[in-house]
Scaffold this active site. Sequence first.
Site, short mmCIF file in Angstrom:
data_model
loop_
_atom_site.label_atom_id
_atom_site.label_comp_id
_atom_site.label_asym_id
_atom_site.label_seq_id
_atom_site.Cartn_x
_atom_site.Cartn_y
_atom_site.Cartn_z
N ASP A 184 14.92 -8.96 -3.22
CA ASP A 184 14.34 -9.98 -4.09
C ASP A 184 15.44 -10.92 -4.58
O ASP A 184 16.56 -10.48 -4.87
CB ASP A 184 13.66 -9.36 -5.31
CG ASP A 184 12.32 -8.72 -4.97
OD1 ASP A 184 11.94 -8.74 -3.78
OD2 ASP A 184 11.65 -8.20 -5.88
N ASP B 156 10.08 -1.40 -5.74
CA ASP B 156 9.53 -2.74 -5.89
C ASP B 156 9.76 -3.52 -4.59
O ASP B 156 9.07 -3.32 -3.62
CB ASP B 156 10.16 -3.43 -7.10
CG ASP B 156 9.48 -4.74 -7.45
OD1 ASP B 156 8.27 -4.84 -7.22
OD2 ASP B 156 10.15 -5.65 -7.93
N ARG C 3 4.53 -10.10 1.98
CA ARG C 3 5.73 -10.72 1.42
C ARG C 3 6.92 -10.64 2.37
O ARG C 3 7.95 -10.04 2.05
CB ARG C 3 6.10 -10.12 0.06
CG ARG C 3 5.04 -10.33 -1.00
CD ARG C 3 5.55 -9.92 -2.37
NE ARG C 3 4.55 -10.16 -3.40
CZ ARG C 3 4.74 -10.00 -4.71
NH1 ARG C 3 5.91 -9.59 -5.14
NH2 ARG C 3 3.78 -10.25 -5.57
N ASP D 263 13.68 -2.91 -11.79
CA ASP D 263 12.48 -2.92 -10.95
C ASP D 263 12.49 -1.84 -9.87
O ASP D 263 11.44 -1.41 -9.40
CB ASP D 263 12.30 -4.28 -10.29
CG ASP D 263 11.95 -5.37 -11.29
OD1 ASP D 263 11.35 -5.05 -12.34
OD2 ASP D 263 12.27 -6.54 -11.02
#
Length: 402
Positions: free
Chosen positions: A228, A224, A280, A200
């Site tokens: 994460d 990305d 986010r 990613d």
Amino acid sequence: MSVSLFLILFLSLLAPISISSSPVQDPELVVKEVHEKINASRRNLGFLSCGTGNPIDDCWRCDPNWEKNRQRLADCAIGFGKQAIGGRDGRIYVVTDSSDDDAVTPKPGTLRYAVIQDEPLWIIFERDMVIQLKEELIMNSFKTIDGRGASVHIAGGPCITIQYVTNIIIHGLNIHDCKQGGNANVRNSPHHYGWRTISDGDGVSIFGGSHVWVDHNSLSNCNDGLIDAIHGSTAITISNNFMTHHDKVMLLGHSDTYTQDKNMQVTIAFNHFGEGLVQRMPRCRHGYFHVVNNDYTHWEKYAIGGSADPTINSQGNRFLAPNDRFNKQVTKHEDAPEGEWRKWNWRSEGDLMLNGAFFVASGAETSSGYAKASSLGARPSSLVSSITLGAGALRCKKGSHC
């Protein structure tokens, strides 16, 4: 410092910060941009000292002999990732070579050679360096990457992957301009390498990992996410990081249908979410998330969001809303009608709302779910500025307080 370098640094402070994916900048320029220009007014308050209320920093930063007691850092973790010992019980490994020419047969002295070893290692750096990785840096268990004492940049290529391993500490790095890699063989242990599909392009990707602590890093402008955590990852603390110039900052939970993430527990504490961030911070799915004593000074769409019934416990944060009149809401309940998301357990307790910021709470006020989303006691939101003052990669010098 030469006159030419001084002029470069001076001009860099006057010019707008570039967020392009151009070739990696000189380390000194990047450090100046991230740690001085963006947050100069807060840095004028001075360096942290003992008794600041930041339990991680108060645990080790006041020790002038920190360089001789590096592995003591592992005992300073807090939150759901507090059991992450990294390479505490192993030997010190010094990275002497910034190259990454071969992802299958890495050279001794490189960072890749260190992280794939089976034994616990506490990895440090001989000098300042920019490491442009050829492929994802796939880590083995019981490793610490400790950038203190050097300006270490992982940038311009694929970055860090923590996949199906445990007990990892990532500390004191500048991680930025991360790109996709893959369609290549990559080694993940002395005994195994395998074919990797396209990645990613995350700064730090946690995939089925546990007991992970990501602390005091500066992250920006990756392909990305900056950090994460997906596919059943849990027991994670993300603390004291300085994040800037990025769209989708942090995804916690793989997808709405991946129910294995229901047991995920993540602490997000003492971070500074700064200039140029969009959304986010984090985006959560399914699990239990403690967002505590962070400083949110910029978002373009929203700060905290989620879907698939996550429990989000927001305590003692400072939220400074953008000046436009459309994006004052801290929260975003995604991918569900109101009749459904009104049942999700999201609460704000002791948060400081500035410039019109507001948090849309939901769920039962006394739900037992909040107990699973509580990992440490929150300090008053009025102290957030001092608690997060030292967020990001530190410029530690041997023989003095860090």
